[in-house]
Design an enzyme around this catalytic site. Structure first.
Site, PDB file in Angstrom:
ATOM      1  N   ASP A   1      -7.147  -0.397   2.189  1.00  0.00           N
ATOM      2  CA  ASP A   1      -5.987  -0.547   1.651  1.00  0.00           C
ATOM      3  C   ASP A   1      -5.542   0.608   0.470  1.00  0.00           C
ATOM      4  O   ASP A   1      -4.462   0.407  -0.117  1.00  0.00           O
ATOM      5  CB  ASP A   1      -5.504  -1.729   0.994  1.00  0.00           C
ATOM      6  CG  ASP A   1      -4.561  -2.140   1.111  1.00  0.00           C
ATOM      7  OD1 ASP A   1      -3.259  -1.413   1.171  1.00  0.00           O
ATOM      8  OD2 ASP A   1      -3.923  -2.718   0.033  1.00  0.00           O
TER       9      ASP A   1
ATOM     10  N   THR B   1       2.641  -3.340   1.580  1.00  0.00           N
ATOM     11  CA  THR B   1       2.950  -3.079   2.377  1.00  0.00           C
ATOM     12  C   THR B   1       2.700  -4.822   3.274  1.00  0.00           C
ATOM     13  O   THR B   1       2.825  -5.360   3.159  1.00  0.00           O
ATOM     14  CB  THR B   1       1.138  -3.399   2.451  1.00  0.00           C
ATOM     15  OG1 THR B   1      -0.095  -2.545   2.105  1.00  0.00           O
ATOM     16  CG2 THR B   1       0.281  -3.654   3.631  1.00  0.00           C
TER      17      THR B   1
ATOM     18  N   GLN C   1      -1.494   0.878   9.274  1.00  0.00           N
ATOM     19  CA  GLN C   1      -0.808   0.057   8.013  1.00  0.00           C
ATOM     20  C   GLN C   1       0.725   0.407   8.040  1.00  0.00           C
ATOM     21  O   GLN C   1       0.550   1.861   8.239  1.00  0.00           O
ATOM     22  CB  GLN C   1      -1.229   0.262   6.879  1.00  0.00           C
ATOM     23  CG  GLN C   1      -1.096  -0.363   5.651  1.00  0.00           C
ATOM     24  CD  GLN C   1      -1.412  -0.379   4.229  1.00  0.00           C
ATOM     25  OE1 GLN C   1      -0.764   0.086   3.676  1.00  0.00           O
ATOM     26  NE2 GLN C   1      -2.066  -0.994   4.305  1.00  0.00           N
TER      27      GLN C   1
END
Length: 298
Positions: free
Chosen positions: A213, A237, A287
């Site tokens: 991340d 996100t 993502q």
């Protein structure tokens, strides 16, 4: 009681020691675990922390013989960094070679995050992989913290954040690229835990999940010549998926090569691949995030 990580190395101190402590979840009921926040926090719970703690929670209900092969997570709301997080695991299947779990992260009975996790016994089959990009060796590159020098006032969120991972960009990071006026449609960063880790493979998987991340959305903004800290950008996100292709240790170097194939509708999509130093493809990441840029008024 807490789940056992085994004895960490004496070098697992500082921020890495804190991260390993965060992964040592307290079990408070059948398939229910509680995770804490570090003292150094973002304004809301870091998404990588949620992914990592959820991987550990799911993995503790499966057992050590069956590794994680995929996780698919959706972020529902931001977490309160002053409160612990409860992880409730639901068991869907325990087959001969597969297991499936859902992990829901909650605070005050409100859902923060939901993750599907799949586990599969290792087996032989067809093999191929995209080649690793050609990049400089990590030993000759500076740690990312060195790139903050002189920019601390603009990059406070990065300077003050935990640094459990040794990260070394092979290209100029966004804030350096900003000063040159350049653009870049990819980012490549060597990563490894900042110290030795326990042998438990689940903890190495969770630590990669935590690291996945970071930097993944960089290529969205560097494609447009923008930078965190210099441009008014709001990012969050929406969903995050990882596929784990082969065993690894995350206290050894891995190259995180990311790019962004598309940004549209106030969302940006980024893809990433983790490669071992020997060039093996270890994991694939996708993502999607909300990316909003507010240019200055003219």
């Amino acid at each position: 009681m807490s789940t056992s990580l085994g004895e960490p190395s004496d070098t697992a101190t500082g921020d890495l020691g804190v991260l390993l402590g965060l992964l040592d979840l307290e079990q408070t009921g059948e398939d229910v675990f509680v995770g804490q926040h570090p003292e150094k926090v973002w304004s809301r719970t870091f998404g990588g922390q949620l992914v990592a703690q959820a991987i550990v929670a799911a993995g503790r209900t499966v057992g050590p013989g069956r590794p994680v092969h995929a996780v698919n997570a959706h972020f529902v709301r931001g977490g309160d960094v002053k409160k612990p997080i409860e992880y409730r695991v639901e068991r869907h299947r325990d087959g001969r070679s597969f297991a499936n779990r859902t992990v829901t992260a909650l605070q005050d009975d409100q859902e923060l995050f939901v993750m599907l996790a799949a586990f599969q016994d290792w087996g032989k089959g067809l093999e191929h992989a995209a080649p690793q990009p050609q990049v400089p060796d990590p030993d000759g590159l500076p740690r990312v913290e060195e790139s903050f020098a002189g920019l601390e006032d603009r990059l406070q969120m990065f300077v003050q954040a935990p640094h459990p991972i040794d990260m070394r960009y092979t290209n100029d990071p966004a804030w350096i690229l900003k000063g040159t006026g350049g653009t870049l449609d990819y980012n490549r960063v060597w990563m490894r835990a900042d110290g030795e880790m326990p042998d438990d493979p689940l903890i190495h998987v969770a630590t990669l999940g935590y690291s996945s991340d970071t930097t993944v959305l960089d290529s969205i903004i560097t494609t447009h010549g923008l930078s965190w800290g210099f441009d008014r950008i709001v990012a969050a996100t929406v969903n995050h998926s990882i596929w784990f292709h082969r065993p690894f240790r995350f206290d050894e170097w891995a190259l995180y090569a990311t790019q962004s194939p598309v940004a549209a509708g106030s969302r940006g999509l980024a893809t990433g691949h983790f490669y071992s130093r020997a060039g093996e493809l270890l994991a694939t990441v996708v993502q999607e995030g909300i990316i909003r840029h507010f240019p200055p008024r003219r």
